[in-house]
Design a protein around this motif. Structure first.
Motif, short mmCIF file in Angstrom:
data_model
loop_
_atom_site.label_atom_id
_atom_site.label_comp_id
_atom_site.label_asym_id
_atom_site.label_seq_id
_atom_site.Cartn_x
_atom_site.Cartn_y
_atom_site.Cartn_z
N ARG A 33 1.88 6.49 29.99
CA ARG A 33 2.93 6.35 31.00
C ARG A 33 3.60 4.99 30.93
NH1 ARG A 33 0.35 7.57 35.91
NH2 ARG A 33 1.33 9.62 36.13
N THR A 34 2.82 3.94 30.67
CA THR A 34 3.37 2.58 30.66
C THR A 34 4.34 2.38 29.50
OG1 THR A 34 1.25 1.85 31.55
CG2 THR A 34 2.77 0.14 30.78
N ALA A 35 3.94 2.83 28.31
CA ALA A 35 4.79 2.66 27.13
C ALA A 35 5.86 3.73 27.04
CB ALA A 35 3.93 2.66 25.87
N PRO A 80 -2.98 15.16 30.05
CA PRO A 80 -3.47 13.84 30.49
C PRO A 80 -2.39 12.77 30.45
CG PRO A 80 -5.03 14.88 29.00
CD PRO A 80 -3.79 15.73 28.96
N VAL A 81 -2.40 11.93 31.47
CA VAL A 81 -1.47 10.80 31.56
C VAL A 81 -2.30 9.56 31.88
CG1 VAL A 81 0.45 9.78 32.82
CG2 VAL A 81 0.46 12.22 32.32
N ILE A 82 -2.10 8.51 31.10
CA ILE A 82 -2.89 7.28 31.27
C ILE A 82 -1.95 6.09 31.37
CG2 ILE A 82 -4.56 5.73 30.17
CD1 ILE A 82 -5.82 8.17 28.87
N GLU A 124 13.48 -7.22 33.00
CA GLU A 124 14.00 -6.42 34.10
C GLU A 124 14.97 -5.35 33.62
OE1 GLU A 124 15.68 -9.12 36.84
OE2 GLU A 124 13.77 -9.95 37.51
N ASN A 125 15.64 -5.57 32.50
CA ASN A 125 16.60 -4.60 31.97
C ASN A 125 15.94 -3.57 31.06
OD1 ASN A 125 18.80 -5.89 33.25
ND2 ASN A 125 18.81 -7.45 31.63
N GLY A 126 14.62 -3.67 30.92
CA GLY A 126 13.92 -2.71 30.07
C GLY A 126 13.92 -3.08 28.60
N GLU A 127 14.46 -4.27 28.25
CA GLU A 127 14.49 -4.69 26.86
C GLU A 127 13.23 -5.47 26.52
OE1 GLU A 127 16.78 -3.79 24.80
OE2 GLU A 127 18.04 -2.80 26.31
N SER A 128 12.74 -5.34 25.28
CA SER A 128 11.57 -6.09 24.84
C SER A 128 11.88 -7.58 24.84
CB SER A 128 11.14 -5.64 23.44
OG SER A 128 10.77 -4.29 23.47
#
Length: 617
Positions: free
Chosen positions: A149-151, A430-432, A441-445
């Motif tokens: 879920r995080t990635a 499954p969700v982890i 904040e903009n979702g960029e790496s």
């Protein structure tokens, strides 16, 4: 005569050599056998050569560590383990001999990380149907889809298509990452192998829980990297707690067995203790562990704090205050399908209260009514509190399980007709949550050097994450509301799960569930009738060295052993040996069950035939 062999070399023992050898039963304590302190002289050439003149200041030779150590007296092996050098002086060297479960605990300790072990690497290949259609023990790992879920992506993401006018279903790979999801039993065996033991018996494999697999989103095919932060000791202890089991170690053969306590003595050997000269009541120390802990304790999962897990295991204060009603046991008694029966209950407008928890008396399951919503599936109701704590009257302890059911959530899996991808079908997989990639904040790496420095944090030691479990039973069949049929590889944590746009609630065919009441029935109940409040201590000159896991007959009564203690000096065993025993009530057939050659299973009863076989009535 007493001899000590280090790496096959018979060392020279001091003339005043004396050691107390204590052997314990792993069913009662975790030691099994002790570590023994021995001081050896370095004034003779044999010991000096064996220890590379360790006492000399100018010695540059490297001494081999963790060598085998075997203690023999009167041609009987009293201890077979590993040597540990604890210190030395100008004329002596001090060693410990670690044996049995003590050796296992000593070298595992509390800081040996699973990530430090040399474990197998498995690299899944595209189209690896074997690991999607089969289950343990035919395969060691599955390729069940799991969402990070995080990635924000799904690993092992499969899609299935139905060829035109064909009854077979072709597997096609979607864009995906491929990482093995090891079965729990296979992982236990691999950890044992990595620390030098062959796990020959695992009684969990004889239950439906053999289908449990470890859910993870680690981007690796190396098994030692799948549980970051977990030590071997913590992992084994969680296995023992959850399944009410015990690891039994045989150092002589470097083997181990994982035995479920309610069947620990199945097929055990009965022995008659000879030359008993004294029997008296033994004092019980309050600090001794309760071997029936799981059978008399309150048990609960150590759940993460999230809405999903609060629904699966209601908070204690909320559970006591919420409104409740019951679904009577006789309601639709002729209905064989549980979910169809519950659906009929909620079809009555009088039972459609959203502020009430309904308890089905017939099976102790709980439900809530939430109303019909396409985005959440077709059902009008949801199960709730499936993994509620196991609470007992007059419980003497509280146990928290560190291995927990994985979260299941809706996710899109696709179907194909030919090469055309159809609309996504929502199913629960499954969700982890994981650490994932750090984003702004903009979702960029974050790639800017200044930003990296501003957000830099010092590296931390591996922290122990959650260990998530689910059942994998191969492909599960779904029938959409439209025509066709699709098979998807899904995980289960309870008897029922759900999908969107499909009929009712798919059922796993083995009825697998991680509900604590099922664990209780399978592993915690049915304990042996042992009186731990009336221990006896005996003193005997019996010349044998018995296996502590035997059922002992002492003066026409049956006992199990807690420990035996022998005194060895340079000449051999000295005087009588002592033992502590607990009374057990066990039938003749259960105490002396024989091995069935035809199917390799133990039987609690039967008849002994003249041809040397033991068969059931």
């Amino acid at each position: 005569m007493t001899e000590l062999f280090i790496n096959g070399v018979s060392v020279v023992l001091p003339k005043d050599f004396s050691v107390q050898v204590k052997r314990e039963n792993s069913f009662v304590t975790k030691n099994g056998e002790y570590t023994y302190d021995i001081t050896l002289p370095l004034t003779n050439p044999i010991n000096a050569e064996l220890y590379k003149n360790i006492n000399r200041l100018n010695n540059l030779q490297r001494l081999e560590t963790k060598r085998s150590a075997v203690l023999v007296a009167d041609n009987r092996v009293y201890c077979n383990g590993t040597e540990v050098i604890t210190g030395w002086s100008e004329s002596t060297v001090s060693i410990q001999v670690a044996s049995g479960n003590s050796e296992l605990n000593y070298f595992i300790g509390s800081d040996l990380l699973i990530s430090s072990l040399d474990m197998k690497t498995t690299v899944p290949e595209w189209g690896d149907m074997e690991h999607i259609t089969k289950t343990y023990p035919d395969i060691d790992y599955c390729l069940a889809p799991v969402v990070n879920r995080t990635a924000g992506y799904c690993i092992n993401r499969w899609a299935y298509g139905k060829p035109t006018l064909e009854d077979t279903y072709a597997l096609q790979a979607d864009d995906s990452y491929w990482f093995p999801q090891p079965f729990l039993c296979a992982f236990v065996k691999e950890v044992m192998r990595a620390i030098g033991y062959d796990l020959q018996v695992n009684q969990i494999e004889d239950t439906i829980f053999k289908s449990l697999f470890i859910c993870h989103v680690e981007e690796t095919c190396k098994w030692n990297e799948l549980l970051p932060g977990w030590t071997v000791k913590d992992f084994f202890e969680e296995i023992e707690k959850m399944f009410n089991a015990v690891f039994v170690v045989d150092n002589r053969n470097r083997t181990a067995r994982l035995m479920i306590k309610p069947s620990y003595y199945a097929g055990s050997k009965s022995v008659h203790v000879l030359q008993v000269e004294d029997v008296y009541e033994a004092e019980i120390e309050e600090s001794e562990e309760d071997v029936n802990e799981m059978a008399s304790a309150n048990v609960r999962y150590k759940m993460p704090d999230s809405t999903y897990y609060r629904l699966r295991c209601l908070p204690d204060d909320f559970s006591k205050k919420v409104k409740r009603e019951v679904i009577p046991e006789g309601f639709e008694a002729g209905e064989t399908d549980l979910m169809a029966r519950i659906q009929k209950w909620f079809s009555d407008s009088g039972h459609q209260k959203k502020d009430v928890i309904y308890t089905d008396i017939a099976n102790d399951k709980e439900f809530i009514y939430r109303g019909r919503s396409f985005n959440e599936g077709w059902s009008d109701f949801d199960p709730i509190n499936e993994f509620k704590p196991l609470e007992r009257e007059n419980a003497d302890s509280d146990v928290e399980l560190g291995m927990v059911p994985v979260e299941l959530a809706f996710y899109d899996l696709y179907s194909y007709v030919g090469n055309d991808k159809n609309r996504p079908i929502k199913v629960t997989i499954p969700v982890i949550d994981s650490s994932g990639t750090k984003v702004d904040e903009n979702g960029e790496s974050i790639t800017n050097v200044l930003e990296q420095i501003e957000n830099w944090t010092a590296a931390e030691d591996e922290s122990q994450g959650n260990l998530y479990l689910a059942f994998y039973i191969g492909l599960v069949q779904y029938e959409p509301l439209t025509s066709g049929r699709y098979d998807f590889p899904l995980a289960f944590t309870d008897t029922y799960t759900w999908t969107q746009s499909y009929k009712y609630w798919p059922t796993n065919t083995i009825g697998a569930t991680l509900a604590l009441k099922t664990l209780n029935k399978q592993f915690y109940e049915g304990q042996y009738d042992i009186d731990f409040d009336k221990a006896i201590k005996i003193q005997t000159h019996d010349p044998n060295v018995y296996d502590t896991r035997s059922v002992f007959e002492i003066r026409n009564k049956r006992y199990i052993c807690k420990d035996m203690e022998f005194t060895l000096d340079i000449s051999g065993r000295k005087g009588a040996w002592t033992g502590t025993f607990y009374p057990i009530r066990i039938s003749d057939t259960e105490a002396d069950a024989r091995w069935i050659l035809t199917d390799g299973k133990w039987r609690d009863g039967g008849v002994w035939l003249d041809n040397g076989r033991w068969l059931d009535d």
